[in-house]
Design an enzyme around this catalytic site. Structure first.
Site, PDB file in Angstrom:
ATOM      1  N   LEU A 108     -17.127  26.345  15.803  1.00  0.00           N
ATOM      2  CA  LEU A 108     -16.095  26.224  16.838  1.00  0.00           C
ATOM      3  C   LEU A 108     -14.851  26.982  16.395  1.00  0.00           C
ATOM      4  O   LEU A 108     -14.520  27.037  15.206  1.00  0.00           O
ATOM      5  CB  LEU A 108     -15.770  24.754  17.094  1.00  0.00           C
ATOM      6  CG  LEU A 108     -16.956  23.886  17.537  1.00  0.00           C
ATOM      7  CD1 LEU A 108     -16.456  22.561  18.080  1.00  0.00           C
ATOM      8  CD2 LEU A 108     -17.843  24.574  18.562  1.00  0.00           C
ATOM      9  N   GLY A 153     -20.454  24.459  13.988  1.00  0.00           N
ATOM     10  CA  GLY A 153     -20.943  24.744  15.340  1.00  0.00           C
ATOM     11  C   GLY A 153     -21.986  25.854  15.363  1.00  0.00           C
ATOM     12  O   GLY A 153     -22.851  25.884  16.245  1.00  0.00           O
ATOM     13  N   ASN A 177     -20.597  21.105   8.162  1.00  0.00           N
ATOM     14  CA  ASN A 177     -19.604  20.879   7.100  1.00  0.00           C
ATOM     15  C   ASN A 177     -18.313  20.247   7.625  1.00  0.00           C
ATOM     16  O   ASN A 177     -17.270  20.331   6.975  1.00  0.00           O
ATOM     17  CB  ASN A 177     -19.276  22.215   6.418  1.00  0.00           C
ATOM     18  CG  ASN A 177     -18.693  23.236   7.384  1.00  0.00           C
ATOM     19  OD1 ASN A 177     -19.102  23.298   8.532  1.00  0.00           O
ATOM     20  ND2 ASN A 177     -17.726  24.013   6.934  1.00  0.00           N
ATOM     21  N   GLU A 178     -18.371  19.608   8.789  1.00  0.00           N
ATOM     22  CA  GLU A 178     -17.147  19.109   9.432  1.00  0.00           C
ATOM     23  C   GLU A 178     -16.277  18.262   8.515  1.00  0.00           C
ATOM     24  O   GLU A 178     -15.045  18.364   8.542  1.00  0.00           O
ATOM     25  CB  GLU A 178     -17.507  18.289  10.689  1.00  0.00           C
ATOM     26  CG  GLU A 178     -17.825  19.110  11.917  1.00  0.00           C
ATOM     27  CD  GLU A 178     -19.212  19.742  11.910  1.00  0.00           C
ATOM     28  OE1 GLU A 178     -19.946  19.566  10.914  1.00  0.00           O
ATOM     29  OE2 GLU A 178     -19.562  20.402  12.888  1.00  0.00           O
TER      30      GLU A 178
HETATM   31  C1  LIG Z   1     -14.693  13.487  17.671  1.00  0.00           C
HETATM   32  C2  LIG Z   1     -15.169  14.845  17.310  1.00  0.00           C
HETATM   33  C3  LIG Z   1     -14.097  15.596  16.644  1.00  0.00           C
HETATM   34  C4  LIG Z   1     -14.201  16.800  16.153  1.00  0.00           C
HETATM   35  C5  LIG Z   1     -15.425  17.614  16.106  1.00  0.00           C
HETATM   36  C6  LIG Z   1     -15.094  19.074  16.014  1.00  0.00           C
HETATM   37  C7  LIG Z   1     -16.265  19.833  15.553  1.00  0.00           C
HETATM   38  C8  LIG Z   1     -16.112  21.021  14.983  1.00  0.00           C
HETATM   39  C9  LIG Z   1     -17.230  21.809  14.494  1.00  0.00           C
HETATM   40  C10 LIG Z   1     -16.833  23.189  14.018  1.00  0.00           C
HETATM   41  O1  LIG Z   1     -17.569  24.094  14.232  1.00  0.00           O
HETATM   42  S1  LIG Z   1     -15.331  23.371  13.216  1.00  0.00           S
HETATM   43  C11 LIG Z   1     -15.376  25.024  12.553  1.00  0.00           C
HETATM   44  C12 LIG Z   1     -15.940  24.973  11.166  1.00  0.00           C
HETATM   45  N1  LIG Z   1     -16.143  26.294  10.659  1.00  0.00           N
HETATM   46  C13 LIG Z   1     -16.023  26.582   9.388  1.00  0.00           C
HETATM   47  O2  LIG Z   1     -15.757  25.763   8.550  1.00  0.00           O
HETATM   48  C14 LIG Z   1     -16.240  28.028   9.012  1.00  0.00           C
HETATM   49  C15 LIG Z   1     -14.963  28.642   8.531  1.00  0.00           C
HETATM   50  N2  LIG Z   1     -15.147  30.051   8.210  1.00  0.00           N
HETATM   51  C16 LIG Z   1     -15.738  30.481   7.089  1.00  0.00           C
HETATM   52  O3  LIG Z   1     -16.193  29.726   6.250  1.00  0.00           O
HETATM   53  C17 LIG Z   1     -15.788  31.966   6.888  1.00  0.00           C
HETATM   54  O4  LIG Z   1     -14.881  32.558   7.769  1.00  0.00           O
HETATM   55  C18 LIG Z   1     -17.190  32.577   7.121  1.00  0.00           C
HETATM   56  C19 LIG Z   1     -18.131  32.152   5.969  1.00  0.00           C
HETATM   57  C20 LIG Z   1     -17.778  32.149   8.452  1.00  0.00           C
HETATM   58  C21 LIG Z   1     -17.068  34.124   7.092  1.00  0.00           C
HETATM   59  O5  LIG Z   1     -16.437  34.535   5.935  1.00  0.00           O
HETATM   60  P1  LIG Z   1     -15.792  35.999   5.853  1.00  0.00           P
HETATM   61  O6  LIG Z   1     -16.757  36.989   6.389  1.00  0.00           O
HETATM   62  O7  LIG Z   1     -15.305  36.169   4.458  1.00  0.00           O
HETATM   63  O8  LIG Z   1     -14.600  35.983   6.912  1.00  0.00           O
HETATM   64  P2  LIG Z   1     -13.137  35.334   6.721  1.00  0.00           P
HETATM   65  O9  LIG Z   1     -13.249  33.987   6.116  1.00  0.00           O
HETATM   66  O10 LIG Z   1     -12.275  36.320   6.042  1.00  0.00           O
HETATM   67  O11 LIG Z   1     -12.686  35.145   8.239  1.00  0.00           O
HETATM   68  C22 LIG Z   1     -12.261  36.248   9.027  1.00  0.00           C
HETATM   69  C23 LIG Z   1     -11.204  35.764   9.993  1.00  0.00           C
HETATM   70  O12 LIG Z   1     -11.799  34.791  10.852  1.00  0.00           O
HETATM   71  C24 LIG Z   1     -11.049  33.583  10.804  1.00  0.00           C
HETATM   72  N3  LIG Z   1     -11.990  32.451  11.005  1.00  0.00           N
HETATM   73  C25 LIG Z   1     -13.019  32.098  10.254  1.00  0.00           C
HETATM   74  N4  LIG Z   1     -13.656  31.053  10.764  1.00  0.00           N
HETATM   75  C26 LIG Z   1     -12.985  30.706  11.886  1.00  0.00           C
HETATM   76  C27 LIG Z   1     -13.148  29.692  12.854  1.00  0.00           C
HETATM   77  N5  LIG Z   1     -14.150  28.788  12.797  1.00  0.00           N
HETATM   78  N6  LIG Z   1     -12.280  29.624  13.871  1.00  0.00           N
HETATM   79  C28 LIG Z   1     -11.269  30.522  13.975  1.00  0.00           C
HETATM   80  N7  LIG Z   1     -11.057  31.505  13.071  1.00  0.00           N
HETATM   81  C29 LIG Z   1     -11.907  31.603  12.045  1.00  0.00           C
HETATM   82  C30 LIG Z   1     -10.432  33.588   9.433  1.00  0.00           C
HETATM   83  O13 LIG Z   1      -9.325  32.735   9.365  1.00  0.00           O
HETATM   84  C31 LIG Z   1     -10.067  35.039   9.291  1.00  0.00           C
HETATM   85  O14 LIG Z   1      -8.905  35.241  10.065  1.00  0.00           O
HETATM   86  P3  LIG Z   1      -7.750  36.247   9.590  1.00  0.00           P
HETATM   87  O15 LIG Z   1      -6.683  36.115  10.628  1.00  0.00           O
HETATM   88  O16 LIG Z   1      -7.311  35.765   8.237  1.00  0.00           O
HETATM   89  O17 LIG Z   1      -8.406  37.595   9.551  1.00  0.00           O
END
Ligand SMILES: CC/C=C\CC/C=C/CC(=O)SCCNC(=O)CCNC(=O)[C@H](O)C(C)(C)COP(=O)(O)OP(=O)(O)OC[C@H]1O[C@@H](n2cnc3c(N)ncnc32)[C@H](O)[C@@H]1OP(=O)(O)O
Length: 302
Positions: A108, A153, A177-178
């Site tokens: 997400l 997500g 990994n939430e």
């Molecule tokens: C009651 C219920 C309540 C709540 C439920 C809510 C449920 C949520 C489920 C979810 O899906 S939460 C999202 C969880 N996602 C993550 O933990 C993944 C986070 N990202 C990463 O670990 C890494 O980005 C990656 C392994 C996917 C890729 O690594 P890499 O290729 O080294 O890229 P960067 O880390 O440098 O990221 C580039 C750029 O993208 C931004 N970004 C990364 N992930 C997200 C994201 N999920 N949403 C928005 N933006 C994201 C990151 O900050 C970088 O941004 P820059 O501005 O620094 O370029």
């Protein structure tokens, strides 16, 4: 973008994110005929669709750089492409993969869950629910060709597929990994995982927010096959051929029998699930946790 129009399918009321699009007022048959996919690729800015009508399949590639985070726009375009393929009888299966190198989907979009108002959170969560319902109950064979990291997500999307092929690269971790973000996977994320890897393994994986590397993901059953990166697509194609050798009606009814109860749990409480999400994500403490997590992601680079 206002996402409000509803459509009844069986006992489900599905929202129609595309209701504002030209032609949305057409009848289903007419719009399906006009929108027939054919042999040429189609898609949108963030979702590429490469159809192979002769084989009855399409490859759907998420293309929302840098990391295919599931923004409202990506969710909306995803649902539209899915619907188009579902409505075209030519297609029996989809291979779902990523066009972003090294990442299947980062899950997400954290920006959709930070610093916005309750109405936005509600709209966003409804779109997340909608994509999950459509994927989970799809009549098509869905094979995930996971060619990159697949957290949260992203993992959920792959778990809605009928089969998962993961590229053998230690960076391509997969899991829900939430908890590492200080948030809680909702019950239907949990149910999808339990249905795939069982209760005990899910309990440990969810509480610890484990992101499994390929060999472990295979061992716990999170994915069905791990192959060298350059073989992900060809493996997905040969798995697809096997699944398509089964008569559609028997396979579809069986899939529905296995999944309907899980999907119905959400269908019955969509509104309260949205309210629960909005209440949870609006809390100051949760907003702070997400900001800290985002900060760490950004720092990682510097
Ligand atoms: C009651 C219920 C309540 C709540 C439920 C809510 C449920 C949520 C489920 C979810 O899906 S939460 C999202 C969880 N996602 C993550 O933990 C993944 C986070 N990202 C990463 O670990 C890494 O980005 C990656 C392994 C996917 C890729 O690594 P890499 O290729 O080294 O890229 P960067 O880390 O440098 O990221 C580039 C750029 O993208 C931004 N970004 C990364 N992930 C997200 C994201 N999920 N949403 C928005 N933006 C994201 C990151 O900050 C970088 O941004 P820059 O501005 O620094 O370029």
């Amino acid at each position: 973008m206002a996402l409000v129009a509803g459509m009844r399918v069986g006992s489900r009321v599905l929202f129609r994110p595309w209701a504002w699009l030209p032609g949305a007022a057409l009848g289903r048959k007419e719009s399906a005929a006009r929108g027939r996919v054919g042999a040429r690729g189609f898609g949108s800015q963030r979702v590429l669709v490469e159809p192979d009508p002769a084989a009855g399949i399409a490859v759907m590639k998420l293309k929302s750089p840098p990391v295919n985070s599931l923004s409202l726009e990506l969710l909306t375009e995803f649902v539209i492409s899915l619907e188009k393929l579902e409505n075209d009888k030519t297609f029996r299966g989809i291979i779902l993969t990523s066009d972003c190198p090294g990442v299947f989907s980062a899950g997400l979009d954290l920006m959709e869950m930070c610093g916005k108002n309750p109405a936005h959170y509600a709209e966003y969560w409804k779109a997340v629910q909608e994509l999950w319902l459509r994927l989970y109950l799809s009549n098509l064979v869905l094979i995930a060709a996971i060619n990159g990291a697949c957290p949260a997500g992203g993992c959920l999307i792959s778990l809605t597929c009928d089969y998962r092929v993961l590229a053998d690269n230690p960076k391509y971790v997969i899991g829900l990994n939430e908890t590492l973000l200080g948030i809680v996977a909702p019950f239907w994320f949990k149910d999808t995982l339990v249905n795939t890897i069982g209760h005990r393994t899910s309990e440990r994986a969810l509480q610890l927010g484990i992101l499994f590397p390929p060999a472990e993901a295979l061992q716990v059953g999170m994915v069905d096959k791990v192959v060298p990166e350059d073989q992900v697509q060809s493996t997905a194609l040969s798995v697809m051929a096997q699944w398509l050798s089964i008569p559609d009606h028997a396979r579809q009814l069986t899939k529905n029998m296995m999944r309907k109860a899980t999907a119905d749990r959400l269908v019955k409480q969509r509104d309260s699930d949205i309210q629960n999400f909005v209440g949870f994500i609006s809390r100051d403490s949760i907003q702070k946790s997400l900001q800290v997590y985002l900060g760490k992601l950004r720092q990682k680079k510097g």
